[in-house]
Write a protein that holds these residues in place. Structure first.
Motif, PDB file in Angstrom:
ATOM      1  N   GLU A 186      13.837 -38.767   3.046  1.00 27.52           N
ATOM      2  CA  GLU A 186      14.919 -38.374   2.414  1.00 27.52           C
ATOM      3  C   GLU A 186      15.576 -36.980   2.803  1.00 27.52           C
ATOM      4  OE1 GLU A 186      16.396 -38.876  -2.354  1.00 27.52           O
ATOM      5  OE2 GLU A 186      14.275 -38.547  -1.930  1.00 27.52           O
ATOM      6  N   ARG A 224      18.575 -33.863   2.168  1.00 24.60           N
ATOM      7  CA  ARG A 224      19.811 -33.373   1.627  1.00 24.60           C
ATOM      8  C   ARG A 224      20.728 -32.420   2.148  1.00 24.60           C
ATOM      9  NH1 ARG A 224      20.480 -28.470  -0.908  1.00 24.60           N
ATOM     10  NH2 ARG A 224      18.058 -27.883  -0.262  1.00 24.60           N
ATOM     11  N   PHE A 233      22.591 -36.593  -0.735  1.00 26.90           N
ATOM     12  CA  PHE A 233      21.031 -37.345  -0.399  1.00 26.90           C
ATOM     13  C   PHE A 233      21.462 -38.524   0.377  1.00 26.90           C
ATOM     14  CE2 PHE A 233      20.413 -34.652  -3.788  1.00 26.90           C
ATOM     15  CZ  PHE A 233      18.980 -33.884  -3.726  1.00 26.90           C
ATOM     16  N   GLU A 289      13.653 -33.641   2.171  1.00 23.67           N
ATOM     17  CA  GLU A 289      13.171 -33.853   0.650  1.00 23.67           C
ATOM     18  C   GLU A 289      11.595 -34.472   0.979  1.00 23.67           C
ATOM     19  OE1 GLU A 289      14.158 -32.823  -2.257  1.00 23.67           O
ATOM     20  OE2 GLU A 289      15.719 -31.540  -1.235  1.00 23.67           O
TER      21      GLU A 289
END
Length: 436
Positions: free
Chosen positions: A357, A359, A372, A396
């Motif tokens: 993930e 950002r 995101f 993340e």
């Protein structure tokens, strides 16, 4: 379109061969099959596509979400969808085979290695079926395909040992001709190492097509319908497509073609970059084609057009090609496009493997600032980046380029180790940026 999931008891149990045999069995019986793959893999689907003669769809709850998964499934074509699982049925916290089956409400046919068991095959299958209730998941394990099982007493023993709630859907006989060679990143691609057609046909004869078809069912409708993308654009997108750039999800090309004109080019074959408004360089095996890429006029043109502000998106292999140089594990080095301040070296073992993930720390080609993105990374290369390198994303989850960041950016070029799916919205954002 009704469907089935072919899940395994573990990695290496023979899911791909069982799936290919099932595709062949249904095709021989006159049923058009839409193949699919649970998880983010590009390689197994390439084998599906050879046998089914249509692209295999990627089904991953992490990459697409439940509704995105259902939309992607619904875009398939055929009488029946056969979904090959990833790893063991319950393995994977980002998107397991069980999660995909539950999201689609499809029954699971368990592929069990039966080379040294009979009643134990039944015990294993029953355990997998009952484990779903233990973890409070709605997973319907409907029966088994016995992989590497002989006929006669062996097959009869497996079938007779199964309890009433588990069906015997047939077997895959032990067949050396069905083994698929592998290398780093997994099996060899389908167009490189096709399974023996006669052996596959023989294996298909041992599967119970009617019983499988009767067990299949259709998934729920996705919320909001199937088509959710924005309107068309006037953009012309150049997509690299050859042995070095072969990791492209069908849904990505569909999304690009729905909204723009797509023209493909083959850098390793000497193609130059065609006239375009944006470039997508997908992943693949650039490390196997260093000399061809170093000599390709496309890389020189990409370097020139990047400095002029042409939007360029590279994923994994694309990132490697946009770098300054690429060095193989054998020490061969070739100059790449030189757009991004990084030198890439191949290692003997993988450097990252996970759902990720990201950002966005600034507005970039695939995300707004603060947005995101979810994706997947799997690579054997390592990037040494310059001190002046700029990154578009903080991690993340996952490793990215330096353990904390991903998305090297220069001009209007973005290179990531992360592969993302069209359902993430990243390619819609890319097309919007191209139109600016």
């Amino acid at each position: 379109m009704r469907g089935l999931v072919l899940g395994g008891t573990s990695s290496g149990v023979g899911k791909t061969v069982a799936t290919l045999a099932a595709i062949r069995a249904f095709e021989d019986a006159g049923h058009a099959v839409q193949p699919a793959k649970a998880g983010p893999d590009f390689i197994d689907p390439s084998h599906h596509a050879v046998v089914a003669d249509r692209p295999s769809r990627t089904l991953d709850t992490w990459l697409e979400g439940t509704d995105g998964l259902r939309r992607n499934y619904r875009r398939g074509e055929g009488d029946l969808c056969l979904v090959e699982g990833v790893m063991g049925l319950y393995d994977g916290d980002g998107s397991s085979t069980a999660m995909v089956a539950e999201a689609l409400d499809l029954p699971v046919v368990l592929v069990v290695d039966a080379k040294a068991g009979m009643e134990s095959v039944a015990a294993t299958a029953l355990g997998f079926r009952e484990y779903a209730a233990r973890i409070d998941r709605d997973i319907d394990v409907a029966g088994v395909i016995a992989q590497r099982a002989h006929g006669g007493r062996h097959a009869d023993g497996i079938r007779d040992a199964l309890p009433d709630e588990l069906d015997y859907f047939g077997r895959i006989p032990p067949t050396p001709e069905l083994e698929i060679p592998d290398r780093h990143l997994g099996l060899e691609m389908g167009d490189e190492s096709q399974v023996d057609d006669n052996a596959l046909a023989t294996a298909a004869d041992h599967l119970r097509v009617d019983a499988l078809l009767e067990t299949a069912r259709a998934p729920p409708e996705p919320a909001g319908g199937v088509d959710t993308h924005e309107g068309t654009t006037d953009a012309r997108i150049a997509v690299a497509e050859d042995a070095a750039f072969c990791f492209t999800y069908p849904a990505t090309l569909e999304r690009l073609r729905d909204r723009a004109e797509v023209v493909t080019f083959a850098p390793t074959a000497g193609d130059d970059l065609p006239d375009c408004d944006g470039v997508y360089l997908p992943g693949g095996y650039p490390e196997l084609h260093v000399s061809e890429l170093a000599a390709s006029p496309a890389l020189d043109t990409i370097g020139e057009r990047a400095s002029e502000g042409l939007p360029i998106l590279g994923e994994c292999g694309g990132l490697m090609t946009l770098s300054e140089s690429l060095t193989t594990a054998d020490g061969e080095t070739g100059e790449m496009a030189g757009v991004l301040p990084a030198e890439i070296e191949m290692r003997d073992r993988y450097q990252a493997l996970d759902h990720v993930e990201l950002r966005a720390t600034e507005e970039t080609l695939t995300a707004d600032s603060g947005g995101f993105l979810r994706g997947h990374e799997f690579h054997y290369s390592e990037a040494s980046v310059g001190r002046d390198a700029r990154f578009a994303f903080e991690m993340e989850r996952g490793d990215g380029i330096d353990g904390e960041r991903d998305g090297l950016t220069e001009y209007r070029t973005l290179g990531t180790y992360a592969h993302v799916h069209a359902e993430s919205g990243a390619f819609d954002r890319f097309l919007d940026a191209v139109e600016l």
